[in-house]
Design a protein around this motif. Structure first.
Motif, PDB file in Angstrom:
ATOM      1  N   SER A 143      -9.096  -9.020  -7.555  1.00  0.00           N
ATOM      2  CA  SER A 143      -9.083  -9.095  -6.451  1.00  0.00           C
ATOM      3  C   SER A 143      -8.931  -8.410  -5.369  1.00  0.00           C
ATOM      4  N   SER A 144      -9.655  -7.859  -4.950  1.00  0.00           N
ATOM      5  CA  SER A 144      -9.289  -6.361  -3.217  1.00  0.00           C
ATOM      6  C   SER A 144      -8.549  -7.500  -2.256  1.00  0.00           C
ATOM      7  N   ARG A 200      -8.186   2.264  -8.411  1.00  0.00           N
ATOM      8  CA  ARG A 200      -6.491   1.331  -7.546  1.00  0.00           C
ATOM      9  C   ARG A 200      -5.058   2.306  -7.440  1.00  0.00           C
ATOM     10  N   ASP A 234      -4.382  -4.643  -6.958  1.00  0.00           N
ATOM     11  CA  ASP A 234      -5.478  -5.498  -6.615  1.00  0.00           C
ATOM     12  C   ASP A 234      -6.274  -5.395  -6.707  1.00  0.00           C
ATOM     13  N   GLY A 235      -7.433  -5.607  -7.547  1.00  0.00           N
ATOM     14  CA  GLY A 235      -9.549  -4.915  -7.618  1.00  0.00           C
ATOM     15  C   GLY A 235      -9.240  -4.046  -7.856  1.00  0.00           C
ATOM     16  N   GLN A 236     -10.238  -3.203  -6.456  1.00  0.00           N
ATOM     17  CA  GLN A 236     -10.203  -2.083  -7.219  1.00  0.00           C
ATOM     18  C   GLN A 236      -9.441  -0.912  -5.559  1.00  0.00           C
ATOM     19  N   HIS A 237      -8.372  -2.072  -5.036  1.00  0.00           N
ATOM     20  CA  HIS A 237      -7.639  -1.513  -3.548  1.00  0.00           C
ATOM     21  C   HIS A 237      -6.742  -0.696  -4.184  1.00  0.00           C
ATOM     22  N   GLU A 238      -5.807  -1.102  -4.402  1.00  0.00           N
ATOM     23  CA  GLU A 238      -3.855   0.168  -4.431  1.00  0.00           C
ATOM     24  C   GLU A 238      -3.552  -0.690  -5.969  1.00  0.00           C
ATOM     25  N   HIS A 239      -2.353   0.474  -5.847  1.00  0.00           N
ATOM     26  CA  HIS A 239      -1.480   0.375  -7.052  1.00  0.00           C
ATOM     27  C   HIS A 239      -0.243   1.092  -6.190  1.00  0.00           C
ATOM     28  N   SER A 272       0.891  -1.031   0.036  1.00  0.00           N
ATOM     29  CA  SER A 272      -0.619  -0.192  -0.213  1.00  0.00           C
ATOM     30  C   SER A 272       1.038   1.519  -0.280  1.00  0.00           C
ATOM     31  N   ARG A 322      -6.632   5.224  -5.071  1.00  0.00           N
ATOM     32  CA  ARG A 322      -6.878   5.788  -4.497  1.00  0.00           C
ATOM     33  C   ARG A 322      -4.671   5.771  -3.448  1.00  0.00           C
ATOM     34  N   ASN A 359       2.724  -5.527  -4.375  1.00  0.00           N
ATOM     35  CA  ASN A 359       1.981  -5.046  -4.610  1.00  0.00           C
ATOM     36  C   ASN A 359       1.590  -4.534  -5.806  1.00  0.00           C
TER      37      ASN A 359
END
Length: 332
Positions: free
Chosen positions: A131-132, A189, A151-156, A30, A192, A148
């Motif tokens: 997948s987040s 992502r 991951d999905g719509q979470h982070e990059h 993250s 975010r 990472n």
């Protein structure tokens, strides 16, 4: 190589070695894994890699004997290629795993995959998954260090790092700048991670987009939210456009791509509301005529889009080098 080129390359290598530091955490999952000094140190290291990458000889032995495994459950030519190139330039043994042709396609779970990969003892594992939370789950099941890659719509987080590097090189700083992140924020992502890292580095961030493509809790991110792009771009130093992620949409989020461009696509007229000298960014791949007009995207005086691609390799070299330094530190 001429004597002058040799001296320049040697100076770049010495700068890199002087700036190497052990990554603060075991994994890079993250953008929030970095505080302001750590993020600045990582950007300084990445900056040194930019200088090296512009030399004829670009290879080092920092990761010699280490194995870097790219595990991409989603297609991403740009990100996977840059991690592969980063690993090879650092001297790693790079393995690209294709889950679509592996046991995953036959029903193997992510945990099964982690156990199998762990038996191969990779030192560094770069993961992209639809997948987040997938990268975080994998990091709990392997002995290597996980990066990472989305991951999905979470982070990059490495995308945010390379974006910050592009901004800092263009303006000489990140702190005090106003960055407008525009478009499909809901499925992004990239947005975010950028919000988190840009805040850490002292920038002011705005989110701009239609209500249907804005997360319900967006105001809680500590940003200003605008649904009118002209108001959202007013006085902005950086305009970061996001890809309209139609493949993640189920239902009518926008009337049509034509209507979307009319109201939210970046063209010269909308960009004129930004600050003088404003720069334009896009994480790619671009949908020309949907999120951004080609006239804007291809103008070298205002566009950092090609620069972002170059910064991607340098930023990922910095992350891998810093994680390798942590490995070395733990082994002493």
């Amino acid at each position: 190589m001429t004597a002058s080129a040799h001296d320049t390359a040697h100076a770049a290598i010495e700068t890199i070695r002087a700036r190497v530091f052990a990554f603060p955490k075991r994994h890079f999952l993250s953008a929030g894994d970095l505080n302001a000094p750590q993020a600045a140190d990582l950007l300084d290291l990445a900056d040194a890699f930019v200088a090296l990458n512009r030399q004829t000889s670009k290879t080092l032995d920092i990761l010699k004997g280490r194995t870097l495994m790219n595990l991409f459950f989603e297609n991403s030519t740009r990100t996977q290629s840059s991690f592969e190139l980063a690993g090879k330039r650092l001297g790693a043994d790079v393995v690209n795993m294709n889950p679509k042709t592996s046991s995953v396609a036959k029903g193997e779970t992510l945990i099964d995959t982690a156990v199998t990969l762990n038996a191969m003892r990779p030192d560094l594992l770069v993961v992209r998954h639809a997948s987040s939370g997938a990268a975080s789950l994998l990091s709990q099941k392997v002995s290597g260090h996980v990066v990472n890659a989305g991951d999905g719509q979470h982070e990059h987080p490495t995308q945010a790092l390379l974006d910050a590097l592009s901004i800092r090189r263009a303006f000489g700083r990140v702190s005090g700048l106003t960055v407008a992140i525009c478009g499909d924020v809901l499925h992004s992502r990239v947005a975010r991670s950028n919000v988190a890292l840009l805040h850490t580095l002292g920038a002011s961030v705005r989110l701009v987009g239609p209500p249907t493509l804005m997360p319900a809790q967006a105001e809680r991110w500590g940003v200003a939210v605008h649904h009118d792009i002209k108001a959202g771009l007013a006085g902005a130093d950086v305009v970061m456009m996001l890809r309209l992620q139609l493949e993640r949409m189920q239902g009518a989020f926008v009337p049509s791509t034509r209507e979307y461009f009319r109201f939210y696509g970046l063209d010269r007229e909308k960009l004129s509301r930004a600050a003088p000298g404003a720069k334009v960014m896009h994480p790619g791949p671009m949908n020309r005529g949907v999120e951004i007009d080609s006239d804007v995207a291809d103008d070298p005086a205002i566009s950092l889009i090609q620069d972002q691609v170059e910064m991607g390799v340098a930023a990922r070299m910095a992350v891998l080098t810093s994680l390798a330094a942590r490995i070395e530190e733990a082994g002493r």
